[in-house]
Write a protein that holds these residues in place. Structure first.
Motif, PDB file in Angstrom:
ATOM      1  N   TYR A 148      13.005  60.408 180.429  1.00 32.23           N
ATOM      2  CA  TYR A 148      11.830  60.680 179.604  1.00 32.23           C
ATOM      3  C   TYR A 148      12.203  60.614 178.135  1.00 32.23           C
ATOM      4  O   TYR A 148      13.273  61.064 177.738  1.00 32.23           O
TER       5      TYR A 148
ATOM      6  N   ARG B  99      11.168  66.528 183.388  1.00 31.43           N
ATOM      7  CA  ARG B  99       9.999  66.706 182.524  1.00 31.43           C
ATOM      8  C   ARG B  99      10.103  67.996 181.723  1.00 31.43           C
ATOM      9  O   ARG B  99       9.665  68.059 180.581  1.00 31.43           O
ATOM     10  N   GLU B 100      10.666  69.022 182.334  1.00 39.21           N
ATOM     11  CA  GLU B 100      10.830  70.287 181.612  1.00 39.21           C
ATOM     12  C   GLU B 100      11.806  70.109 180.459  1.00 39.21           C
ATOM     13  O   GLU B 100      11.595  70.617 179.355  1.00 39.21           O
TER      14      GLU B 100
ATOM     15  N   ALA C  78      10.239  68.488 177.390  1.00 37.54           N
ATOM     16  CA  ALA C  78       9.375  69.428 176.667  1.00 37.54           C
ATOM     17  C   ALA C  78      10.211  70.391 175.828  1.00 37.54           C
ATOM     18  O   ALA C  78       9.898  70.663 174.667  1.00 37.54           O
TER      19      ALA C  78
ATOM     20  N   LYS D 253       5.236  70.815 179.561  1.00 37.32           N
ATOM     21  CA  LYS D 253       5.817  69.834 180.480  1.00 37.32           C
ATOM     22  C   LYS D 253       4.818  68.706 180.736  1.00 37.32           C
ATOM     23  O   LYS D 253       3.662  68.972 181.071  1.00 37.32           O
TER      24      LYS D 253
ATOM     25  N   ASP E 189       3.460  65.024 186.143  1.00 39.60           N
ATOM     26  CA  ASP E 189       4.308  64.329 187.106  1.00 39.60           C
ATOM     27  C   ASP E 189       3.825  62.887 187.215  1.00 39.60           C
ATOM     28  O   ASP E 189       2.660  62.588 186.961  1.00 39.60           O
TER      29      ASP E 189
ATOM     30  N   THR F 295       9.087  64.323 191.420  1.00 37.47           N
ATOM     31  CA  THR F 295       9.107  65.595 190.697  1.00 37.47           C
ATOM     32  C   THR F 295      10.541  65.999 190.434  1.00 37.47           C
ATOM     33  O   THR F 295      11.366  65.982 191.352  1.00 37.47           O
TER      34      THR F 295
ATOM     35  N   PRO G  23      12.408  69.037 187.796  1.00 34.01           N
ATOM     36  CA  PRO G  23      12.086  70.047 186.784  1.00 34.01           C
ATOM     37  C   PRO G  23      12.456  69.626 185.385  1.00 34.01           C
ATOM     38  O   PRO G  23      13.253  68.759 185.172  1.00 34.01           O
TER      39      PRO G  23
END
Length: 123
Positions: free
Chosen positions: A6, A40-41, A44, A109, A112, A121, A123
């Motif tokens: 990401y 994804r966490e 963020a 976040k 998905d 998925t 975290p």
């Protein structure tokens, strides 16, 4: 199964780029690589740490690491931050999603990614 990375960038900057050319973010010239993160966490948290005060909408690029044509290296011991040493070819960008922010500027976040029947998925 896709190995996603990401990368967050200001929406205005990304939208202004020529979509027929590889993606190169503004800090690339200074740092020599494109920052990405797995999870994804993590994206963020990273965006909040460095860009909480940067106004305006941001997007997250969902990158299929197996399609990246420039060298990808994990420079951190935990192997959570794959850095792309060169332009990012557009074929590797499998999605571009808006990243929401809390009223205080904290990045939330991103959603998905659901691709042809399976949900990826992490975290």
């Amino acid at each position: 199964q896709m190995r996603l990375a990401y990368h967050g960038t200001p929406k205005q900057y990304f939208d202004a780029l020529d979509p027929s050319r590889p993606y190169v973010p503004e800090p690339f010239a200074r740092e020599g690589f494109i920052h990405t993160t797995e999870g994804r966490e993590a994206v963020a948290i990273t965006l909040t740490k460095y860009y909480k005060a940067s106004p305006g909408p941001w997007v997250v690029l969902y990158i299929d690491q197996d399609k990246v044509t420039s060298p990808v290296r994990y420079d951190d011991p935990a192997e959570v931050f794959p850095h792309i040493y060169g332009p990012l070819n557009r074929e590797a960008i499998v999605a571009v999603k808006d990243i929401a922010r809390a009223p205080d500027g904290t990045f939330l976040k991103p959603p998905d990614l659901v691709v042809s029947g399976f949900s990826r998925t992490k975290p």
